[in-house]
Design a protein around this motif. Structure first.
Motif, PDB file in Angstrom:
ATOM      1  N   UNK A 182      42.924  38.298  31.142  1.00 35.28           N
ATOM      2  CA  UNK A 182      43.780  39.430  30.788  1.00 35.28           C
ATOM      3  C   UNK A 182      44.220  39.396  29.333  1.00 35.28           C
ATOM      4  N   UNK A 183      44.709  40.569  28.900  1.00 40.05           N
ATOM      5  CA  UNK A 183      45.215  40.726  27.541  1.00 40.05           C
ATOM      6  C   UNK A 183      46.677  40.297  27.506  1.00 40.05           C
ATOM      7  N   UNK A 184      46.957  39.259  26.733  1.00 41.02           N
ATOM      8  CA  UNK A 184      48.322  38.742  26.666  1.00 41.02           C
ATOM      9  C   UNK A 184      49.290  39.778  26.106  1.00 41.02           C
ATOM     10  N   UNK A 185      48.819  40.567  25.128  1.00 39.71           N
ATOM     11  CA  UNK A 185      49.729  41.542  24.521  1.00 39.71           C
ATOM     12  C   UNK A 185      50.133  42.637  25.492  1.00 39.71           C
ATOM     13  N   UNK A 186      49.187  43.117  26.283  1.00 42.54           N
ATOM     14  CA  UNK A 186      49.480  44.187  27.249  1.00 42.54           C
ATOM     15  C   UNK A 186      50.487  43.722  28.292  1.00 42.54           C
ATOM     16  N   UNK A 235      38.261  47.051  37.569  1.00 44.75           N
ATOM     17  CA  UNK A 235      37.432  46.418  38.594  1.00 44.75           C
ATOM     18  C   UNK A 235      36.373  47.420  39.076  1.00 44.75           C
ATOM     19  N   UNK A 236      35.149  47.319  38.546  1.00 45.57           N
ATOM     20  CA  UNK A 236      34.094  48.253  38.957  1.00 45.57           C
ATOM     21  C   UNK A 236      33.918  48.279  40.479  1.00 45.57           C
ATOM     22  N   UNK A 285      31.870  45.594  27.950  1.00 41.99           N
ATOM     23  CA  UNK A 285      31.919  46.665  26.953  1.00 41.99           C
ATOM     24  C   UNK A 285      33.139  47.552  27.196  1.00 41.99           C
ATOM     25  N   UNK A 286      33.365  47.919  28.443  1.00 39.02           N
ATOM     26  CA  UNK A 286      34.519  48.752  28.788  1.00 39.02           C
ATOM     27  C   UNK A 286      35.816  48.032  28.452  1.00 39.02           C
ATOM     28  N   UNK A 287      35.852  46.745  28.765  1.00 35.75           N
ATOM     29  CA  UNK A 287      37.055  45.943  28.470  1.00 35.75           C
ATOM     30  C   UNK A 287      37.328  45.940  26.964  1.00 35.75           C
ATOM     31  N   UNK A 288      36.281  45.872  26.183  1.00 39.58           N
ATOM     32  CA  UNK A 288      36.424  45.869  24.737  1.00 39.58           C
ATOM     33  C   UNK A 288      36.905  47.192  24.166  1.00 39.58           C
ATOM     34  N   UNK A 314      40.336  41.852  33.707  1.00 42.11           N
ATOM     35  CA  UNK A 314      39.069  41.893  34.438  1.00 42.11           C
ATOM     36  C   UNK A 314      38.942  40.616  35.260  1.00 42.11           C
ATOM     37  N   UNK A 315      38.051  40.651  36.241  1.00 42.65           N
ATOM     38  CA  UNK A 315      37.675  39.464  37.005  1.00 42.65           C
ATOM     39  C   UNK A 315      36.152  39.433  37.004  1.00 42.65           C
ATOM     40  N   UNK A 316      35.583  38.461  36.291  1.00 43.62           N
ATOM     41  CA  UNK A 316      34.130  38.447  36.164  1.00 43.62           C
ATOM     42  C   UNK A 316      33.620  37.106  35.679  1.00 43.62           C
ATOM     43  N   UNK A 317      32.381  37.096  35.241  1.00 38.31           N
ATOM     44  CA  UNK A 317      31.764  35.867  34.742  1.00 38.31           C
ATOM     45  C   UNK A 317      32.579  35.325  33.575  1.00 38.31           C
TER      46      UNK A 317
END
Length: 427
Positions: A156-160, A196-197, A260-263, A270-273
């Motif tokens: 996760x994004x710490x700032x958010x 989460x796709x 890419x979407x996260x960026x 996100x939860x992923x690799x």
């Protein structure tokens, strides 16, 4: 490890016979080609580019024991490896060792392409990670050796989250959802607190296994789909809750472009690799200019109260049944995947193939999160028709139907079970 592992299905034109080409007693191939003078090893470019010294060390170990032996190496990219392998397996020029993505193993084991191996001949085999061990096991026999693993983590994004009053990563699922609720309320519904796709079956099935369910289970020598069981439905229902509450992107997408979407900056988690967060923060993907040094991995807690079980990706090494140097191939694999090799692979950021080495990574802050997450893991049903289930995208269709509201969880799971049962026991 930035690559997608795609199950091998439909090995066209490959006619092989274990009985005719090597040992089939489940004890391995210790008497096959022990006096061979040449060994051919196929690896992917990951080894060539990232740890060539480990390849050289394995060569040296085998050559010391067998003076004069010639070891040939060929390296392939993931997209074209299996096409070349399928072609050569139909001839008498098969390699002696071949690297496989762990989700690629099943299709080849079902077709009889690989020689059985004796796990007792390989270092740390008693401690192989459960998901990796499953990937090399079929019909009660072992047809490969786990090489290395790649796990899944939350990021996760710490700032958010800090802007919503959240200062530390969650240790329980209740803490996680409370944190997500704060972010979602603050950012509004044009933002995904958790991107989460919907069609990401690796994540969805983690919820299923966490709830005590499964994709399928074996009964009386046959596989039967299990997604409509109460436990599996419980897991799928919680996955739908995540999609409904926190995922405000396109609910017909899979996970292939998640980094890419996260960026793009429209999501908080996100939860992923394990590689996805860092790849999102790469300047060419980070459209926010804020992700570098602002992302944090953590172990994903599950609704059960335990860590969410994760799908383990990774690589295995196998010996084609047509190899004329099976015993030497097994020796090379053991030299490559043994203690020294695992130490070298871990130094390059990979997870090891066994629980003993994995435990050492938990003590290092740099590797504690992926190592801890990988302790609880699951793998696909090792059923003869599983490749057909993946090819038909049964799970992805079910999840899209659930996520978009086209079907209820119960109806979608029941339909998926019916589709799975039609093919899962068919070679």
């Amino acid at each position: 490890m930035k690559r997608k592992l795609i199950a091998a299905i439909g090995i066209a034109g490959m006619m092989v016979s274990i009985a005719a080409c090597g040992s089939s007693d489940g004890k391995g191939s210790s008497n096959s080609g022990a006096d061979a003078k040449e060994l051919t090893v196929w690896l992917t470019v990951d080894a060539q580019n990232n740890w060539p010294n480990l390849v050289k060390a394995a060569d040296a170990a085998v050559q010391k024991k067998h003076p004069g032996i010639k070891i040939n190496h060929e390296y392939y990219g993931w997209p074209d490896k299996n096409t070349k392998l399928d072609a050569v397996l139909a001839t008498d020029k098969a390699p002696d060792v071949v690297e496989m993505g762990n989700t690629e193993m099943l299709g080849y084991m079902v077709k009889g392409a690989f020689a059985p191996l004796d796990p007792a001949k390989f270092s740390n085999s008693a401690a192989w990670l459960d998901g990796l061990k499953a990937s090399v096991t079929y019909g009660g026999k072992t047809y490969g050796v786990p090489y290395y693993a790649g796990g899944r983590v939350a990021n996760w994004r710490k700032d958010v989250f800090a802007s919503a009053g959240v200062k530390s990563t969650p240790k329980t699922y209740a803490e996680l959802t409370a944190d997500l609720d704060k972010v979602q309320q603050k950012e509004g519904n044009k933002f995904s607190a958790w991107y989460q796709p919907t069609r990401d079956w690796y994540a969805a099935m983690s919820f299923v296994y966490d709830a005590g369910g499964s994709i399928a289970k074996q009964e009386g020598g046959q596989w039967k789909a299990n997604l409509s069981s109460p436990e599996s439905v419980k897991g799928l229902t919680e996955f739908k809750n995540v999609i409904d509450k926190y995922m405000h992107g396109d609910k017909t997408k899979d996970e292939s472009d998640r980094y890419i979407v996260y960026g793009q900056g429209k999501s908080g988690m996100i939860f992923g690799a394990a590689w996805e967060g860092a790849t999102s923060a790469d300047p060419k993907n980070d459209k926010t200019g804020k992700l570098k040094n602002n992302l944090e991995n953590f172990v994903m807690p599950g609704p059960s109260g335990k860590n969410l079980p994760v799908f383990l990706g990774g690589s295995d090494l196998a010996v084609p049944v047509k190899s004329k140097a099976q015993a030497l191939a097994a020796e090379w694999i053991d030299a490559f995947t043994g203690p020294a090799g695992q130490k070298g692979l871990m130094a390059k950021g990979n997870l090891p193939n066994n629980k003993t080495d994995l435990a050492t990574l938990k003590n290092d802050p740099a590797t504690a999160v992926p190592a801890t997450a990988a302790e609880s893991n699951w793998f696909v049903p090792m059923a003869p028709g599983w490749g057909q289930v993946e090819k038909a995208q049964v799970l992805q269709t079910m999840l899209q139907d659930i996520g978009t509201g086209k079907k209820s969880v119960e109806a979608a799971a029941k339909d998926a079970d019916a589709a799975i049962d039609k093919v899962i026991n068919t070679k």
